[in-house]
Design a protein around this motif. Structure first.
Motif, PDB file in Angstrom:
ATOM      1  N   GLY A 106     -12.341  -9.675  32.675  1.00 32.18           N
ATOM      2  CA  GLY A 106     -12.821  -8.663  31.752  1.00 32.18           C
ATOM      3  C   GLY A 106     -14.149  -9.004  31.114  1.00 32.18           C
ATOM      4  O   GLY A 106     -14.654  -8.248  30.281  1.00 32.18           O
ATOM      5  N   GLU A 107     -14.748 -10.119  31.530  1.00 29.35           N
ATOM      6  CA  GLU A 107     -16.025 -10.527  30.945  1.00 29.35           C
ATOM      7  C   GLU A 107     -17.128  -9.529  31.292  1.00 29.35           C
ATOM      8  O   GLU A 107     -17.992  -9.219  30.456  1.00 29.35           O
ATOM      9  CB  GLU A 107     -16.409 -11.920  31.445  1.00 29.35           C
ATOM     10  CG  GLU A 107     -17.726 -12.446  30.904  1.00 29.35           C
ATOM     11  CD  GLU A 107     -18.092 -13.811  31.474  1.00 29.35           C
ATOM     12  OE1 GLU A 107     -19.244 -14.222  31.303  1.00 29.35           O
ATOM     13  OE2 GLU A 107     -17.206 -14.464  32.080  1.00 29.35           O
ATOM     14  N   LYS A 108     -17.109  -9.020  32.522  1.00 29.89           N
ATOM     15  CA  LYS A 108     -18.121  -8.072  32.966  1.00 29.89           C
ATOM     16  C   LYS A 108     -17.469  -7.030  33.867  1.00 29.89           C
ATOM     17  O   LYS A 108     -16.405  -7.265  34.455  1.00 29.89           O
ATOM     18  CB  LYS A 108     -19.244  -8.784  33.730  1.00 29.89           C
ATOM     19  CG  LYS A 108     -20.060  -9.738  32.884  1.00 29.89           C
ATOM     20  CD  LYS A 108     -21.123 -10.449  33.709  1.00 29.89           C
ATOM     21  CE  LYS A 108     -21.896 -11.444  32.843  1.00 29.89           C
ATOM     22  NZ  LYS A 108     -22.902 -12.196  33.640  1.00 29.89           N
ATOM     23  N   THR A 109     -18.135  -5.895  33.995  1.00 30.02           N
ATOM     24  CA  THR A 109     -17.702  -4.879  34.960  1.00 30.02           C
ATOM     25  C   THR A 109     -18.499  -5.050  36.245  1.00 30.02           C
ATOM     26  O   THR A 109     -19.556  -5.680  36.273  1.00 30.02           O
ATOM     27  CB  THR A 109     -17.931  -3.461  34.418  1.00 30.02           C
ATOM     28  OG1 THR A 109     -19.343  -3.215  34.320  1.00 30.02           O
ATOM     29  CG2 THR A 109     -17.290  -3.282  33.040  1.00 30.02           C
ATOM     30  N   VAL A 110     -18.007  -4.438  37.300  1.00 25.79           N
ATOM     31  CA  VAL A 110     -18.711  -4.509  38.582  1.00 25.79           C
ATOM     32  C   VAL A 110     -20.095  -3.883  38.480  1.00 25.79           C
ATOM     33  O   VAL A 110     -21.055  -4.323  39.129  1.00 25.79           O
ATOM     34  CB  VAL A 110     -17.872  -3.852  39.699  1.00 25.79           C
ATOM     35  CG1 VAL A 110     -17.713  -2.364  39.482  1.00 25.79           C
ATOM     36  CG2 VAL A 110     -18.459  -4.143  41.077  1.00 25.79           C
TER      37      VAL A 110
END
Length: 217
Positions: A106-110
């Protein structure tokens, strides 16, 4: 006449090309196998389309569509896409892409990763929660009671504006789900995804609010 560079000629890329040409755009489209393999598609699309290599399609477009999965090591033409709005149609699919830890946590989105890979472009998440054939079959004019809505996410207001205009031309309303860090709300398994874009604007707004982020340790 505006030209769209499309990288990816699968179901999503080819349907966006069809919708774009039907609304007055030119298209330069590329796949991973070379322009000569797209002769059938170009014959169908007609004189407003031509095939090219990915870098050529990126360079030719006034803006671009990336309709291929994200690779951990970037394979998109950074220089040719510099300064351009790039519509990213990708969804993160573990069965296809393998696990990407920063997305799983959940740190970053694609789509944030795509923006990092294209730092001189303005990335917008677009067309990610509609079944590609419905771009043509579900289009309705503005104000039609059955007009459906699609979301857009970006860190750049001008990219949201472009996608909103494009959605309208294609026959859809828009819900702004910016910035890119919120783009997970229309990802696989979320309420907006499960409806496969069979949603009017108010329904999509509600489904975005109902989204719950699931992370993997």
């Amino acid at each position: 006449m505006t030209t769209i560079g499309i990288i990816g000629a699968g179901e999503v890329g080819s349907q966006i090309a069809r919708a774009a040409i039907s609304t007055g755009y030119r298209v330069v489209i590329a796949n991973s196998r070379g322009p000569e393999t797209l002769n059938g598609l170009i014959a169908e699309l007609g004189g407003s389309a031509r095939a090219a290599y990915a870098a050529e399609a990126a360079a030719a477009g006034d803006f671009a569509v990336v309709a291929v999965p994200l690779k951990v090591v970037n394979d998109m033409p950074v220089e040719e896409l510099a300064g351009k709005i790039v519509l990213d149609t990708n969804n993160y699919m573990v069965w296809r892409d393998g696990n990407i830890p920063v997305i799983d946590s959940g740190e970053k989105t694609v789509h944030e990763l795509r923006q990092e890979q294209l730092p001189t472009s303005k990335v917008a998440k677009a067309f990610t929660h509609i079944q590609a054939p419905r771009l043509l079959t579900s289009a309705r004019p503005a104000g039609h009671p059955e007009r459906l809505a699609l979301s857009v996410s970006s860190d750049f207001p001008e990219a949201v504006e472009l996608v909103t205009r494009l959605y309208d031309q294609f026959g859809f309303d828009t819900v702004d789900n910016s910035p890119l860090r919120e783009s997970w709300r229309t990802g696989p398994g979320q309420p907006a995804w499960n409806r496969h874009a069979h949603q009017k604007r108010d329904e999509l707004i509600l489904n975005l609010k109902r989204a719950r982020r699931v992370t993997q340790a």
